[in-house]
Design a protein around this motif. Structure first.
Motif, PDB file in Angstrom:
ATOM      1  N   ALA A   1       8.220  -6.906 -24.784  1.00 35.47           N
ATOM      2  CA  ALA A   1       8.688  -5.801 -25.623  1.00 35.47           C
ATOM      3  C   ALA A   1       8.529  -6.149 -27.100  1.00 35.47           C
ATOM      4  O   ALA A   1       8.139  -5.311 -27.916  1.00 35.47           O
ATOM      5  N   GLN A   2       8.825  -7.397 -27.456  1.00 33.08           N
ATOM      6  CA  GLN A   2       8.724  -7.815 -28.852  1.00 33.08           C
ATOM      7  C   GLN A   2       7.271  -7.837 -29.321  1.00 33.08           C
ATOM      8  O   GLN A   2       6.957  -7.367 -30.420  1.00 33.08           O
ATOM      9  N   ASP A   3       6.358  -8.345 -28.478  1.00 37.61           N
ATOM     10  CA  ASP A   3       4.948  -8.388 -28.871  1.00 37.61           C
ATOM     11  C   ASP A   3       4.366  -6.974 -28.975  1.00 37.61           C
ATOM     12  O   ASP A   3       3.537  -6.703 -29.858  1.00 37.61           O
ATOM     13  N   ALA A   4       4.784  -6.077 -28.083  1.00 38.37           N
ATOM     14  CA  ALA A   4       4.303  -4.698 -28.151  1.00 38.37           C
ATOM     15  C   ALA A   4       4.738  -4.044 -29.460  1.00 38.37           C
ATOM     16  O   ALA A   4       3.975  -3.303 -30.091  1.00 38.37           O
ATOM     17  N   TRP A   5       5.974  -4.316 -29.872  1.00 43.54           N
ATOM     18  CA  TRP A   5       6.469  -3.782 -31.137  1.00 43.54           C
ATOM     19  C   TRP A   5       5.662  -4.351 -32.303  1.00 43.54           C
ATOM     20  O   TRP A   5       5.299  -3.642 -33.237  1.00 43.54           O
ATOM     21  N   ARG A   6       5.361  -5.641 -32.248  1.00 42.56           N
ATOM     22  CA  ARG A   6       4.586  -6.271 -33.315  1.00 42.56           C
ATOM     23  C   ARG A   6       3.193  -5.658 -33.420  1.00 42.56           C
ATOM     24  O   ARG A   6       2.667  -5.466 -34.523  1.00 42.56           O
ATOM     25  N   VAL A   7       2.598  -5.357 -32.285  1.00 45.71           N
ATOM     26  CA  VAL A   7       1.269  -4.728 -32.300  1.00 45.71           C
ATOM     27  C   VAL A   7       1.341  -3.361 -32.973  1.00 45.71           C
ATOM     28  O   VAL A   7       0.510  -3.021 -33.820  1.00 45.71           O
ATOM     29  N   LEU A   8       2.349  -2.561 -32.611  1.00 49.61           N
ATOM     30  CA  LEU A   8       2.496  -1.241 -33.223  1.00 49.61           C
ATOM     31  C   LEU A   8       2.653  -1.346 -34.739  1.00 49.61           C
ATOM     32  O   LEU A   8       2.020  -0.605 -35.499  1.00 49.61           O
ATOM     33  N   VAL A   9       3.506  -2.253 -35.176  1.00 47.38           N
ATOM     34  CA  VAL A   9       3.756  -2.409 -36.610  1.00 47.38           C
ATOM     35  C   VAL A   9       2.495  -2.897 -37.326  1.00 47.38           C
ATOM     36  O   VAL A   9       2.150  -2.410 -38.407  1.00 47.38           O
ATOM     37  N   THR A  10       1.797  -3.852 -36.723  1.00 44.77           N
ATOM     38  CA  THR A  10       0.580  -4.395 -37.330  1.00 44.77           C
ATOM     39  C   THR A  10      -0.489  -3.311 -37.475  1.00 44.77           C
ATOM     40  O   THR A  10      -1.122  -3.182 -38.529  1.00 44.77           O
ATOM     41  N   VAL A  11      -0.702  -2.531 -36.415  1.00 48.95           N
ATOM     42  CA  VAL A  11      -1.703  -1.460 -36.469  1.00 48.95           C
ATOM     43  C   VAL A  11      -1.304  -0.412 -37.501  1.00 48.95           C
ATOM     44  O   VAL A  11      -2.140   0.099 -38.254  1.00 48.95           O
ATOM     45  N   SER A  12      -0.008  -0.098 -37.560  1.00 53.17           N
ATOM     46  CA  SER A  12       0.486   0.880 -38.534  1.00 53.17           C
ATOM     47  C   SER A  12       0.185   0.422 -39.958  1.00 53.17           C
ATOM     48  O   SER A  12      -0.299   1.201 -40.789  1.00 53.17           O
ATOM     49  N   GLN A  13       0.448  -0.840 -40.226  1.00 48.66           N
ATOM     50  CA  GLN A  13       0.236  -1.369 -41.579  1.00 48.66           C
ATOM     51  C   GLN A  13      -1.247  -1.463 -41.921  1.00 48.66           C
ATOM     52  O   GLN A  13      -1.666  -1.084 -43.021  1.00 48.66           O
ATOM     53  N   ASN A  14      -2.069  -1.944 -40.983  1.00 54.54           N
ATOM     54  CA  ASN A  14      -3.477  -2.171 -41.263  1.00 54.54           C
ATOM     55  C   ASN A  14      -4.285  -0.885 -41.351  1.00 54.54           C
ATOM     56  O   ASN A  14      -5.369  -0.868 -41.947  1.00 54.54           O
ATOM     57  N   THR A  15      -3.781   0.186 -40.733  1.00 54.60           N
ATOM     58  CA  THR A  15      -4.484   1.470 -40.815  1.00 54.60           C
ATOM     59  C   THR A  15      -3.818   2.428 -41.792  1.00 54.60           C
ATOM     60  O   THR A  15      -4.266   3.564 -41.956  1.00 54.60           O
ATOM     61  N   ASN A  16      -2.740   1.951 -42.429  1.00 49.47           N
ATOM     62  CA  ASN A  16      -1.995   2.783 -43.374  1.00 49.47           C
ATOM     63  C   ASN A  16      -1.585   4.117 -42.722  1.00 49.47           C
ATOM     64  O   ASN A  16      -1.729   5.192 -43.304  1.00 49.47           O
ATOM     65  N   THR A  17      -1.080   3.996 -41.494  1.00 49.56           N
ATOM     66  CA  THR A  17      -0.675   5.164 -40.718  1.00 49.56           C
ATOM     67  C   THR A  17       0.789   5.008 -40.327  1.00 49.56           C
ATOM     68  O   THR A  17       1.206   3.907 -39.966  1.00 49.56           O
ATOM     69  N   LYS A  18       1.543   6.073 -40.408  1.00 51.01           N
ATOM     70  CA  LYS A  18       2.941   5.994 -40.028  1.00 51.01           C
ATOM     71  C   LYS A  18       3.074   5.528 -38.579  1.00 51.01           C
ATOM     72  O   LYS A  18       2.268   5.872 -37.713  1.00 51.01           O
ATOM     73  N   LEU A  19       4.149   4.788 -38.340  1.00 51.08           N
ATOM     74  CA  LEU A  19       4.336   4.165 -37.034  1.00 51.08           C
ATOM     75  C   LEU A  19       4.348   5.193 -35.907  1.00 51.08           C
ATOM     76  O   LEU A  19       3.717   4.998 -34.859  1.00 51.08           O
ATOM     77  N   HIS A  20       5.045   6.306 -36.098  1.00 50.26           N
ATOM     78  CA  HIS A  20       5.140   7.264 -35.002  1.00 50.26           C
ATOM     79  C   HIS A  20       3.808   7.990 -34.770  1.00 50.26           C
ATOM     80  O   HIS A  20       3.544   8.460 -33.669  1.00 50.26           O
ATOM     81  N   HIS A  21       2.937   8.056 -35.798  1.00 47.86           N
ATOM     82  CA  HIS A  21       1.608   8.634 -35.597  1.00 47.86           C
ATOM     83  C   HIS A  21       0.731   7.692 -34.768  1.00 47.86           C
ATOM     84  O   HIS A  21      -0.044   8.144 -33.903  1.00 47.86           O
ATOM     85  N   VAL A  22       0.847   6.400 -35.039  1.00 46.77           N
ATOM     86  CA  VAL A  22       0.128   5.419 -34.226  1.00 46.77           C
ATOM     87  C   VAL A  22       0.596   5.512 -32.775  1.00 46.77           C
ATOM     88  O   VAL A  22      -0.213   5.528 -31.836  1.00 46.77           O
ATOM     89  N   ALA A  23       1.901   5.590 -32.586  1.00 45.96           N
ATOM     90  CA  ALA A  23       2.463   5.680 -31.243  1.00 45.96           C
ATOM     91  C   ALA A  23       1.973   6.938 -30.529  1.00 45.96           C
ATOM     92  O   ALA A  23       1.617   6.905 -29.347  1.00 45.96           O
ATOM     93  N   GLN A  24       1.936   8.044 -31.255  1.00 39.46           N
ATOM     94  CA  GLN A  24       1.503   9.302 -30.658  1.00 39.46           C
ATOM     95  C   GLN A  24       0.037   9.230 -30.213  1.00 39.46           C
ATOM     96  O   GLN A  24      -0.320   9.709 -29.135  1.00 39.46           O
ATOM     97  N   ASP A  25      -0.815   8.622 -31.032  1.00 40.24           N
ATOM     98  CA  ASP A  25      -2.224   8.480 -30.668  1.00 40.24           C
ATOM     99  C   ASP A  25      -2.383   7.631 -29.413  1.00 40.24           C
ATOM    100  O   ASP A  25      -3.228   7.923 -28.547  1.00 40.24           O
TER     101      ASP A  25
END
Length: 226
Positions: free
Chosen positions: A165-189
Motif C-alpha cells: 500500500a505504501q509503495d503504491a501511494w509513492r508511485v502515485l505521488v511520484t507520477v503526479s509530481q513528474n507529470t505536473n498532474t493533480k493526484l486525483h487526475h492521475v488516479a482517474q486515468d
C-alpha cells in the motif's frame, strides 16, 4: 499514539503509518481525546512517515465533529509525508492552530504563536464567517470526492505490480509530481485504463519508471580490493 492534557486542550502525538489498516485506531483515539478536552485537540504528526487519504479522511471527520462541539482540531507539527498530502488535496489551511493552543512544536523546537489582535475589532477576522465556511465546504468536498478514485488507483497498482500500500501511494505521488498532474487526475486515468482506456503517454512512461525504480534492488557497493 500518546495523549496528554495541555491546558484546556488535549495533545495527541501520532507516529508510524496512517493508512486503511490504522484508520479505525486513529479515529477512536482522536475522538476519545476530543471527548476529554474542553477546547479541542492539537495533533502532532511529525512522526508519521506515511499518510494516505484514509488518514486524511479521519482528520477531516474528527475536525467536523470538533466544530459541532464548538471545539477545534489543529495540527501542531507535521512531517514531509503529511505536508505533501495536505498540499496535494488543498486541505492544509483547515488545520491551522486556532483557539487557545498555547504552544506548538515544529521540527522539534518549541515555539509560541505570534502575538496577534485579541478581538475581531482589532483587525482579526472572526472565525466562522460565511466566506470561511464556504471555503471549508469546498475543500472538504474536494478531499472526500477524490478519496475513492485514489484508493481505487492504489488498489490497481497493488494488484498489477504486487506493490505494498505504501509503495503504491509513492508511485502515485511520484507520477503526479513528474507529470505536473493533480493526484486525483492521475488516479482517474489509471482507473479508466482498467476499463480499456489508454492512459496518456507521459503517464505511462512515468508510471513504468516509478514502478521499475521500486522493483530494482539497490545497487551493490563496488568491491574494494585489499
Amino acid at each position: 499514539m500518546e495523549t496528554q492534557p495541555n491546558g484546556d486542550r488535549t495533545a495527541v502525538v501520532v507516529s508510524g503509518e496512517l493508512d486503511i489498516d490504522t484508520e479505525q485506531a486513529l479515529q477512536d483515539a482522536l475522538r476519545d481525546a476530543l471527548r476529554h478536552s474542553v477546547g479541542g485537540i492539537d495533533v502532532d504528526l511529525a512522526g508519521v512517515d506515511f499518510c494516505d487519504c484514509s488518514g486524511l479522511n479521519v482528520l477531516l471527520c474528527v475536525r467536523r465533529r470538533a466544530l459541532e462541539d464548538a471545539k477545534t482540531l489543529a495540527l501542531s507539527a507535521t512531517g514531509p509525508a503529511v505536508e505533501k498530502l495536505l498540499s496535494l488535496t488543498g486541505t492544509r489551511a483547515l488545520f491551522g492552530l486556532t483557539g487557545s493552543a498555547a504552544r506548538t512544536v515544529v521540527n522539534g523546537h518549541a515555539a509560541r504563536p505570534r502575538a496577534g489582535p485579541s478581538s475581531p475589532g482589532e483587525g482579526e477576522r472572526p472565525e466562522g464567517t460565511d466566506e470561511d465556511l464556504q471555503i471549508e465546504l469546498v475543500q472538504l468536498r474536494r478531499a472526500m470526492q477524490t478519496r475513492p478514485v485514489i484508493d481505487l488507483a492504489r488498489g490497481v497498482l497493488m494488484a498489477s505490480f504486487a506493490l505494498s500500500a505504501q509503495d503504491a501511494w509513492r508511485v502515485l505521488v511520484t507520477v503526479s509530481q513528474n507529470t505536473n498532474t493533480k493526484l486525483h487526475h492521475v488516479a482517474q486515468d489509471l482507473v479508466m485504463a482498467v476499463n480499456g482506456d489508454t492512459p496518456p503517454g507521459p503517464l505511462q512512461r512515468e508510471l513504468a519508471t516509478a514502478v521499475t525504480a521500486l522493483k530494482e534492488p539497490a545497487s551493490a557497493p563496488p568491491h574494494t580490493a585489499r
